[in-house]
Design a protein around this motif. Structure first.
Motif, PDB file in Angstrom:
ATOM      1  N   GLU A  52     -12.958 -18.887  11.113  1.00 12.40           N
ATOM      2  CA  GLU A  52     -12.461 -18.892  12.479  1.00 12.40           C
ATOM      3  C   GLU A  52     -11.286 -19.770  12.765  1.00 12.40           C
ATOM      4  O   GLU A  52     -10.229 -19.475  13.281  1.00 12.40           O
ATOM      5  CB  GLU A  52     -13.666 -19.355  13.572  1.00 12.40           C
ATOM      6  CG  GLU A  52     -14.733 -18.438  13.667  1.00 12.40           C
ATOM      7  CD  GLU A  52     -15.685 -19.213  14.647  1.00 12.40           C
ATOM      8  OE1 GLU A  52     -15.489 -20.253  15.139  1.00 12.40           O
ATOM      9  OE2 GLU A  52     -16.772 -18.379  14.926  1.00 12.40           O
ATOM     10  N   TYR A  56      -7.505 -18.829  13.641  1.00 12.00           N
ATOM     11  CA  TYR A  56      -6.714 -19.649  14.784  1.00 12.00           C
ATOM     12  C   TYR A  56      -5.392 -19.958  14.472  1.00 12.00           C
ATOM     13  O   TYR A  56      -4.526 -19.897  15.227  1.00 12.00           O
ATOM     14  CB  TYR A  56      -7.525 -20.724  14.946  1.00 12.00           C
ATOM     15  CG  TYR A  56      -7.295 -21.411  16.551  1.00 12.00           C
ATOM     16  CD1 TYR A  56      -7.708 -21.220  17.571  1.00 12.00           C
ATOM     17  CD2 TYR A  56      -6.471 -22.845  16.605  1.00 12.00           C
ATOM     18  CE1 TYR A  56      -7.512 -21.855  18.902  1.00 12.00           C
ATOM     19  CE2 TYR A  56      -6.041 -23.331  17.584  1.00 12.00           C
ATOM     20  CZ  TYR A  56      -6.660 -22.943  18.739  1.00 12.00           C
ATOM     21  OH  TYR A  56      -6.283 -23.528  19.835  1.00 12.00           O
ATOM     22  N   LYS A  59      -3.134 -16.794  14.614  1.00 14.11           N
ATOM     23  CA  LYS A  59      -2.910 -16.748  15.926  1.00 14.11           C
ATOM     24  C   LYS A  59      -1.716 -17.587  16.457  1.00 14.11           C
ATOM     25  O   LYS A  59      -0.948 -17.045  17.351  1.00 14.11           O
ATOM     26  CB  LYS A  59      -4.118 -16.694  16.817  1.00 14.11           C
ATOM     27  CG  LYS A  59      -5.206 -15.569  16.571  1.00 14.11           C
ATOM     28  CD  LYS A  59      -6.564 -16.116  17.523  1.00 14.11           C
ATOM     29  CE  LYS A  59      -6.102 -16.116  18.923  1.00 14.11           C
ATOM     30  NZ  LYS A  59      -7.541 -16.346  19.685  1.00 14.11           N
ATOM     31  N   THR A  60      -1.464 -18.529  16.056  1.00 15.43           N
ATOM     32  CA  THR A  60      -0.634 -19.717  16.485  1.00 15.43           C
ATOM     33  C   THR A  60       0.788 -19.016  16.094  1.00 15.43           C
ATOM     34  O   THR A  60       1.785 -19.043  16.625  1.00 15.43           O
ATOM     35  CB  THR A  60      -0.910 -20.935  15.905  1.00 15.43           C
ATOM     36  OG1 THR A  60      -2.146 -21.664  16.563  1.00 15.43           O
ATOM     37  CG2 THR A  60       0.237 -21.987  16.234  1.00 15.43           C
ATOM     38  N   GLU A  70       4.362 -21.774  20.052  1.00 14.88           N
ATOM     39  CA  GLU A  70       2.964 -22.073  20.125  1.00 14.88           C
ATOM     40  C   GLU A  70       2.573 -23.290  19.388  1.00 14.88           C
ATOM     41  O   GLU A  70       1.784 -23.949  19.888  1.00 14.88           O
ATOM     42  CB  GLU A  70       2.107 -21.031  19.941  1.00 14.88           C
ATOM     43  CG  GLU A  70       0.739 -20.960  20.080  1.00 14.88           C
ATOM     44  CD  GLU A  70       0.501 -21.094  21.604  1.00 14.88           C
ATOM     45  OE1 GLU A  70      -0.793 -21.286  22.036  1.00 14.88           O
ATOM     46  OE2 GLU A  70       1.240 -20.512  22.316  1.00 14.88           O
ATOM     47  N   ILE A  74       0.896 -26.342  20.967  1.00 10.25           N
ATOM     48  CA  ILE A  74      -0.406 -26.883  20.602  1.00 10.25           C
ATOM     49  C   ILE A  74      -0.668 -28.278  20.193  1.00 10.25           C
ATOM     50  O   ILE A  74      -1.635 -29.243  20.288  1.00 10.25           O
ATOM     51  CB  ILE A  74      -1.363 -26.026  19.617  1.00 10.25           C
ATOM     52  CG1 ILE A  74      -2.696 -26.293  19.541  1.00 10.25           C
ATOM     53  CG2 ILE A  74      -0.802 -26.053  18.445  1.00 10.25           C
ATOM     54  CD1 ILE A  74      -3.638 -25.016  18.950  1.00 10.25           C
ATOM     55  N   GLY A 198      -2.526 -18.089  24.637  1.00 11.77           N
ATOM     56  CA  GLY A 198      -2.431 -18.100  23.154  1.00 11.77           C
ATOM     57  C   GLY A 198      -3.747 -18.929  22.714  1.00 11.77           C
ATOM     58  O   GLY A 198      -4.401 -19.583  23.590  1.00 11.77           O
ATOM     59  N   PRO A 199      -3.509 -19.521  21.429  1.00 16.82           N
ATOM     60  CA  PRO A 199      -4.662 -20.630  21.025  1.00 16.82           C
ATOM     61  C   PRO A 199      -4.611 -21.726  21.651  1.00 16.82           C
ATOM     62  O   PRO A 199      -5.747 -22.483  21.805  1.00 16.82           O
ATOM     63  CB  PRO A 199      -4.081 -20.686  19.590  1.00 16.82           C
ATOM     64  CG  PRO A 199      -3.307 -19.354  19.186  1.00 16.82           C
ATOM     65  CD  PRO A 199      -2.700 -18.888  20.367  1.00 16.82           C
ATOM     66  N   THR A 200      -3.408 -22.376  22.340  1.00 10.95           N
ATOM     67  CA  THR A 200      -3.466 -23.567  22.990  1.00 10.95           C
ATOM     68  C   THR A 200      -4.506 -23.385  24.240  1.00 10.95           C
ATOM     69  O   THR A 200      -5.025 -24.223  24.846  1.00 10.95           O
ATOM     70  CB  THR A 200      -2.108 -23.842  23.508  1.00 10.95           C
ATOM     71  OG1 THR A 200      -1.109 -23.929  22.439  1.00 10.95           O
ATOM     72  CG2 THR A 200      -2.091 -25.188  24.231  1.00 10.95           C
ATOM     73  N   ASP A 202      -6.921 -21.293  24.378  1.00 13.66           N
ATOM     74  CA  ASP A 202      -8.479 -21.372  23.933  1.00 13.66           C
ATOM     75  C   ASP A 202      -8.733 -22.680  23.890  1.00 13.66           C
ATOM     76  O   ASP A 202      -9.971 -23.216  24.020  1.00 13.66           O
ATOM     77  CB  ASP A 202      -8.559 -20.433  22.646  1.00 13.66           C
ATOM     78  CG  ASP A 202      -8.097 -19.235  22.764  1.00 13.66           C
ATOM     79  OD1 ASP A 202      -8.400 -18.789  24.088  1.00 13.66           O
ATOM     80  OD2 ASP A 202      -7.952 -18.526  21.876  1.00 13.66           O
ATOM     81  N   LEU A 203      -7.972 -23.656  23.186  1.00 12.32           N
ATOM     82  CA  LEU A 203      -8.341 -25.136  23.079  1.00 12.32           C
ATOM     83  C   LEU A 203      -8.538 -25.876  24.376  1.00 12.32           C
ATOM     84  O   LEU A 203      -9.368 -26.654  24.391  1.00 12.32           O
ATOM     85  CB  LEU A 203      -6.970 -25.892  22.332  1.00 12.32           C
ATOM     86  CG  LEU A 203      -7.218 -27.564  22.174  1.00 12.32           C
ATOM     87  CD1 LEU A 203      -8.362 -27.630  21.122  1.00 12.32           C
ATOM     88  CD2 LEU A 203      -6.108 -27.853  21.651  1.00 12.32           C
TER      89      LEU A 203
END
Length: 310
Positions: A52, A56, A59-60, A70, A74, A198-200, A202-203
């Motif tokens: 995972e 991740y 994806k960034t 991104e 992040i 984006g991933p940020t 999700d975080l």
């Protein structure tokens, strides 16, 4: 090395890194590998969690393009960007005007005369008149410094994110005069949400955090003999000062944006209340080097929709 135990993995990697010809590379990567391997041991990282994490990271990269970075986003949301700033400026960041570059600086902003406006397309907001001085540690004015300025619109977008705004709107480049001074006109900045598609995002959702930045102006000043100064000056009454999603607010960088209601404005076309900001920057001696621009282009199509998690 033939691997016998899990500890041998770290030893083997470090042994190979020891052969690298660049000593600084060896130092950084050696520490990185030790901490990375110890992190996995400490949390007992599972194979599923490892996969995972790799996805991740991928994806960034996939979420980054000419108009969006991104990785910078992040990094700021983890406080890592601010930590690097404070480790490298002033007295470990305790007494410095330095701050985050952020993900929205563009190189080649329009050269603008002192006193000029950086509003380049119709943009709602109350007029703001800025006076900024740049001095060395001894208080001597720094003449001939190049000062790049940029900020978001009151709709919550930097112009590169927003096809509706003119190219380079709310951006300008000035040169300090003999007194180390620049001045310009804009609109009072507003806080804004960082992108969360984006991933940020999700975080932030995993932590139950909002995605808001308090209102601020960006400055980037450079001149030979001085370390390039990157700074942000925050609006003092913004409700997100204490909880900035990018952890960039320091006490020193909270400005005093003064509201004027019954005073004659500096420009005859100003109607209603207007604001002024005065700030004195201190530049440190050092090598002048511009950062690599985190973005290079401007978005096209429709104005994006950025949800607020607040």
């Amino acid at each position: 090395m033939i691997i016998e135990t899990e500890k041998d993995v770290t030893k083997a990697v470090l042994a190979e890194l020891a052969k690298a010809p660049n000593p600084r590379f060896r130092e950084i990567m050696g520490a990185f590998v030790r901490h990375l391997h110890d992190f996995a041991r400490e949390v007992k990282l599972t194979e599923e969690e490892f996969r995972e994490a790799i996805a991740y990271i991928v994806k960034t990269g996939q979420a980054s393009n000419a108009t969006h970075n991104e990785a910078v986003l992040i990094s700021g949301s983890l406080g890592f960007s601010q930590l690097i700033v404070m480790l490298n400026n002033g007295d470990n960041g305790g007494d410095t005007d330095a701050s985050l570059l952020g993900p929205f600086w563009r190189i080649h902003s329009p050269v603008t005369p002192n006193g000029g406006s950086i509003v380049r397309s119709p943009t709602p907001g109350e007029a703001l008149f800025v006076n900024a001085s740049f001095k060395d540690r001894a208080g001597k004015p720094i003449a001939g410094a190049e000062v790049d300025v940029w900020h978001s619109s009151t709709e919550g977008f930097y112009e590169n994110q927003d096809p509706v705004q003119a190219d380079m709107n709310l951006r300008g480049k000035f040169t300090t005069d003999a007194d180390g001074h620049v001045s310009f006109r804009s609109i009072k900045p507003a806080g804004y949400p960082i992108p969360i598609d984006g991933p940020t995002g999700d975080l932030l959702r995993a932590q139950g955090r909002h995605n808001m930045r308090p209102a601020h102006l960006h400055f980037l000043a450079s001149k030979d003999g001085f370390k390039t100064l990157i700074s942000q000056i925050y609006v003092q009454d913004d409700k997100f000062l204490e909880t900035d999603v990018q952890f960039g607010v320091t006490r020193r960088l909270v400005g005093n944006y003064v509201r004027h209601e019954n005073e004659k404005p500096p420009a005859p076309d100003v109607q209603g209340p207007w604001y002024s900001l005065d700030y004195n920057f201190v530049m440190e001696p050092g090598a002048t080097k511009l950062p690599r621009p985190p973005i290079t282009g401007k978005a096209k199509g429709e104005r994006p929709q950025i949800p607020h998690l607040a």
